[in-house]
Motif scaffolding. Structure first.
Motif, PDB file in Angstrom:
ATOM      1  N   MET A   1      34.430  63.794   4.235  1.00 46.72           N
ATOM      2  CA  MET A   1      34.733  62.517   3.644  1.00 46.72           C
ATOM      3  C   MET A   1      34.576  61.436   4.709  1.00 46.72           C
ATOM      4  O   MET A   1      35.026  61.593   5.824  1.00 46.72           O
ATOM      5  N   THR A   2      33.971  60.365   4.312  1.00 46.68           N
ATOM      6  CA  THR A   2      33.792  59.232   5.201  1.00 46.68           C
ATOM      7  C   THR A   2      35.088  58.440   5.262  1.00 46.68           C
ATOM      8  O   THR A   2      35.732  58.203   4.245  1.00 46.68           O
ATOM      9  N   LEU A   3      35.472  58.041   6.464  1.00 45.71           N
ATOM     10  CA  LEU A   3      36.709  57.276   6.656  1.00 45.71           C
ATOM     11  C   LEU A   3      36.382  55.865   7.122  1.00 45.71           C
ATOM     12  O   LEU A   3      35.460  55.669   7.908  1.00 45.71           O
ATOM     13  N   PRO A   4      37.172  54.886   6.680  1.00 48.93           N
ATOM     14  CA  PRO A   4      36.960  53.522   7.163  1.00 48.93           C
ATOM     15  C   PRO A   4      37.382  53.399   8.621  1.00 48.93           C
ATOM     16  O   PRO A   4      38.196  54.183   9.117  1.00 48.93           O
ATOM     17  N   PRO A   5      36.840  52.413   9.343  1.00 47.23           N
ATOM     18  CA  PRO A   5      37.118  52.263  10.772  1.00 47.23           C
ATOM     19  C   PRO A   5      38.603  52.222  11.126  1.00 47.23           C
ATOM     20  O   PRO A   5      39.020  52.838  12.110  1.00 47.23           O
ATOM     21  N   PHE A   6      39.425  51.501  10.360  1.00 46.61           N
ATOM     22  CA  PHE A   6      40.848  51.418  10.701  1.00 46.61           C
ATOM     23  C   PHE A   6      41.489  52.792  10.709  1.00 46.61           C
ATOM     24  O   PHE A   6      42.321  53.094  11.557  1.00 46.61           O
ATOM     25  N   LEU A   7      41.092  53.644   9.761  1.00 43.26           N
ATOM     26  CA  LEU A   7      41.694  54.967   9.671  1.00 43.26           C
ATOM     27  C   LEU A   7      41.191  55.881  10.785  1.00 43.26           C
ATOM     28  O   LEU A   7      41.956  56.681  11.325  1.00 43.26           O
ATOM     29  N   ILE A   8      39.946  55.736  11.158  1.00 41.35           N
ATOM     30  CA  ILE A   8      39.419  56.504  12.285  1.00 41.35           C
ATOM     31  C   ILE A   8      40.195  56.154  13.557  1.00 41.35           C
ATOM     32  O   ILE A   8      40.595  57.034  14.315  1.00 41.35           O
ATOM     33  N   THR A   9      40.456  54.860  13.762  1.00 40.99           N
ATOM     34  CA  THR A   9      41.207  54.413  14.939  1.00 40.99           C
ATOM     35  C   THR A   9      42.614  55.004  14.937  1.00 40.99           C
ATOM     36  O   THR A   9      43.073  55.543  15.952  1.00 40.99           O
ATOM     37  N   LEU A  10      43.300  54.914  13.798  1.00 41.25           N
ATOM     38  CA  LEU A  10      44.665  55.446  13.711  1.00 41.25           C
ATOM     39  C   LEU A  10      44.688  56.960  13.898  1.00 41.25           C
ATOM     40  O   LEU A  10      45.543  57.492  14.616  1.00 41.25           O
ATOM     41  N   LEU A  11      43.756  57.650  13.278  1.00 39.92           N
ATOM     42  CA  LEU A  11      43.705  59.108  13.394  1.00 39.92           C
ATOM     43  C   LEU A  11      43.383  59.526  14.823  1.00 39.92           C
ATOM     44  O   LEU A  11      44.008  60.435  15.373  1.00 39.92           O
ATOM     45  N   ARG A  12      42.447  58.825  15.457  1.00 41.69           N
ATOM     46  CA  ARG A  12      42.085  59.150  16.845  1.00 41.69           C
ATOM     47  C   ARG A  12      43.289  58.980  17.773  1.00 41.69           C
ATOM     48  O   ARG A  12      43.574  59.831  18.615  1.00 41.69           O
ATOM     49  N   LYS A  13      44.030  57.871  17.606  1.00 42.28           N
ATOM     50  CA  LYS A  13      45.228  57.649  18.421  1.00 42.28           C
ATOM     51  C   LYS A  13      46.247  58.760  18.212  1.00 42.28           C
ATOM     52  O   LYS A  13      46.850  59.255  19.164  1.00 42.28           O
ATOM     53  N   HIS A  14      46.437  59.133  16.955  1.00 43.30           N
ATOM     54  CA  HIS A  14      47.411  60.193  16.665  1.00 43.30           C
ATOM     55  C   HIS A  14      46.966  61.512  17.295  1.00 43.30           C
ATOM     56  O   HIS A  14      47.770  62.207  17.922  1.00 43.30           O
ATOM     57  N   LEU A  15      45.702  61.854  17.154  1.00 35.58           N
ATOM     58  CA  LEU A  15      45.205  63.112  17.717  1.00 35.58           C
ATOM     59  C   LEU A  15      45.277  63.118  19.244  1.00 35.58           C
ATOM     60  O   LEU A  15      45.511  64.157  19.853  1.00 35.58           O
TER      61      LEU A  15
ATOM     62  N   VAL B   1      26.095  52.440  -0.667  1.00 32.99           N
ATOM     63  CA  VAL B   1      27.293  52.483  -1.522  1.00 32.99           C
ATOM     64  C   VAL B   1      28.473  53.006  -0.711  1.00 32.99           C
ATOM     65  O   VAL B   1      29.572  52.465  -0.775  1.00 32.99           O
ATOM     66  N   GLU B   2      28.234  54.029   0.080  1.00 37.86           N
ATOM     67  CA  GLU B   2      29.290  54.572   0.942  1.00 37.86           C
ATOM     68  C   GLU B   2      29.763  53.518   1.933  1.00 37.86           C
ATOM     69  O   GLU B   2      30.965  53.360   2.170  1.00 37.86           O
ATOM     70  N   ARG B   3      28.846  52.770   2.505  1.00 32.22           N
ATOM     71  CA  ARG B   3      29.223  51.699   3.429  1.00 32.22           C
ATOM     72  C   ARG B   3      30.026  50.610   2.714  1.00 32.22           C
ATOM     73  O   ARG B   3      30.977  50.063   3.274  1.00 32.22           O
ATOM     74  N   ARG B   4      29.667  50.332   1.477  1.00 30.68           N
ATOM     75  CA  ARG B   4      30.404  49.334   0.700  1.00 30.68           C
ATOM     76  C   ARG B   4      31.837  49.805   0.444  1.00 30.68           C
ATOM     77  O   ARG B   4      32.789  49.028   0.583  1.00 30.68           O
ATOM     78  N   VAL B   5      32.008  51.079   0.105  1.00 30.37           N
ATOM     79  CA  VAL B   5      33.364  51.634  -0.084  1.00 30.37           C
ATOM     80  C   VAL B   5      34.173  51.455   1.201  1.00 30.37           C
ATOM     81  O   VAL B   5      35.318  51.011   1.169  1.00 30.37           O
TER      82      VAL B   5
END
Length: 141
Positions: free
Chosen positions: A1-15, A112-116
């Motif tokens: 699943m593709t994740l938006p940038p904000f979520l990638i940042t939060l997940l990376r920090k948590h990991l 479309v994925e980028r738009r989501v």
């Protein structure tokens, strides 16, 4: 699943905050079952702990009563409001479409994925700005 940038940042920090095999763990660094995750992580984050007399750290409720299913429903509603094609909605939520021809021959185009992702990112920043402006930005250290 593709994740938006904000979520990638939060997940990376948590990991980066731990070296465990799993994203969320028990106090003994074991895998959290769904019920444990709900009780130990999700409910405290959603409902806050202002009702607990001896909490070491006070957390304010985000959205009391919210459920995982409610999150899925909200995501679907947002995609409808954002004009995301039904095939992209179905793929993102893990649904199958009743129309076998559409299911078999439709694909989600990269744009479309980028738009989501763009719409989810906007919703995140708008929510952060309107729910509690005193919170530090999600990308703050």
């Amino acid at each position: 699943m593709t994740l938006p940038p904000f979520l990638i940042t939060l997940l990376r920090k948590h990991l980066e905050s731990h070296d465990h095999e799993f994203v969320f763990t028990t106090p003994r660094n074991c895998w959290l079952r769904r019920s444990d995750f709900d009780r130990r992580v999700f409910r405290p984050a959603i409902d806050g702990n202002l009702h607990r007399a001896n909490a070491a750290v006070r957390t304010y409720p985000v959205k009391p009563g919210l459920t995982f299913h409610g999150l899925r429903q909200s995501h679907k509603t947002w995609m409808i409001a954002d004009g995301i094609p039904e095939i992209a909605q179905a793929r993102r939520l893990g649904h199958r479409l009743d129309n076998r021809i559409v299911e078999a021959y439709s694909h989600v185009a990269p744009e479309v994925e980028r738009r989501v992702m763009r719409y989810l990112e906007r919703r995140w920043h708008k929510a952060r700005a309107t729910t509690n402006p005193a919170l530090p930005p999600a990308d703050a250290a």
